[in-house]
Design a protein around this motif. Structure first.
Motif, PDB file in Angstrom:
ATOM      1  N   UNK A   1       0.954  -1.190  -0.184  1.00 15.91           N
ATOM      2  CA  UNK A   1      -0.051  -0.110   0.024  1.00 15.91           C
ATOM      3  C   UNK A   1       0.936   1.211   0.178  1.00 15.91           C
ATOM      4  N   UNK A   2       0.357   2.482  -0.259  1.00 13.85           N
ATOM      5  CA  UNK A   2       1.022   3.680  -0.277  1.00 13.85           C
ATOM      6  C   UNK A   2       1.046   4.407   1.060  1.00 13.85           C
ATOM      7  N   UNK A   3       2.260   4.849   1.495  1.00 18.12           N
ATOM      8  CA  UNK A   3       2.129   5.543   2.802  1.00 18.12           C
ATOM      9  C   UNK A   3       2.735   6.833   2.577  1.00 18.12           C
ATOM     10  N   UNK A   4       1.947   7.932   3.212  1.00 17.80           N
ATOM     11  CA  UNK A   4       2.701   9.164   3.035  1.00 17.80           C
ATOM     12  C   UNK A   4       3.345   9.472   4.556  1.00 17.80           C
ATOM     13  N   UNK A   5       4.644  10.027   4.155  1.00 19.74           N
ATOM     14  CA  UNK A   5       5.568  10.451   5.210  1.00 19.74           C
ATOM     15  C   UNK A   5       5.970  11.875   5.043  1.00 19.74           C
ATOM     16  N   UNK A   6       6.342  12.418   6.030  1.00 19.03           N
ATOM     17  CA  UNK A   6       6.647  13.941   5.892  1.00 19.03           C
ATOM     18  C   UNK A   6       8.247  13.745   5.705  1.00 19.03           C
ATOM     19  N   UNK A   7       8.894  14.873   5.044  1.00 20.87           N
ATOM     20  CA  UNK A   7      10.297  14.768   4.724  1.00 20.87           C
ATOM     21  C   UNK A   7      10.914  16.348   4.929  1.00 20.87           C
ATOM     22  N   UNK A   8      12.127  16.185   5.393  1.00 21.70           N
ATOM     23  CA  UNK A   8      12.930  17.458   5.441  1.00 21.70           C
ATOM     24  C   UNK A   8      14.231  17.533   4.656  1.00 21.70           C
ATOM     25  N   UNK A   9      14.515  18.887   4.139  1.00 26.74           N
ATOM     26  CA  UNK A   9      15.821  19.052   3.631  1.00 26.74           C
ATOM     27  C   UNK A   9      16.520  20.377   4.265  1.00 26.74           C
ATOM     28  N   UNK A  10      17.492  20.201   4.980  1.00 31.42           N
ATOM     29  CA  UNK A  10      18.117  21.256   5.476  1.00 31.42           C
ATOM     30  C   UNK A  10      19.198  21.624   4.646  1.00 31.42           C
TER      31      UNK A  10
END
Lengths: 92, 92
Positions: free
Chosen positions: A77-86
């Motif tokens: 299944x497709x799962x949404x996850x948050x991401x960050x780029x610093x």
């Protein structure tokens, strides 16, 4: 800047990623990007802050982006996850 | 903007903070600040992303700041923790 200047944050201790970032700057990089997803996001911020406050005082977070990525979960299944780029850069 | 528009992220489920942010905007706020420290930083990014992608499409992260704060630990010693501030704003 090439993709080589990107450090992906996983489950290792923060100091491992800190040293990876410091190495990139010491090898001449003007900018290093720290990327993380999900619960590793906190560790990405820790990495940037430890680099800045304890190792390379002239380095600062030039830009910080957040987003959402879709990954395939355990059951396909497709799962949404948050991401960050610093984006860490050297003061000129 | 007053301090009332700040949402502090703790250990509750993300949806609680999402609804708090959405309420602030619905009550007329132009900007809402999401603040978190330590491991709650990932939850702060989740909160901002869920607000933006599922609730209020016209809202975007106008600025993101990271820093280091000193807190008193269990034994009265000083402990450094990373922090994040996410400034969500409405597109005009």
């Amino acid at each position: 800047m090439t993709e080589d200047n990107t450090i992906y944050i996983g489950n290792k201790p923060v100091i491992n990623y800190v040293l990876a970032v410091v190495s990139q700057f010491n090898e001449g990089a003007d900018e290093v990007v720290i990327k993380a997803r999900g619960r590793a996001i906190s560790r990405a911020v820790d990495t940037a802050e430890v680099v800045r406050t304890r190792f390379l005082q002239g380095v600062y977070p030039k830009e910080i982006k957040i987003g959402t990525e879709e990954l395939e979960g355990h059951k396909g299944d497709m799962v949404k996850v948050s991401s960050i780029e610093i984006f860490l850069a050297k003061e000129k």
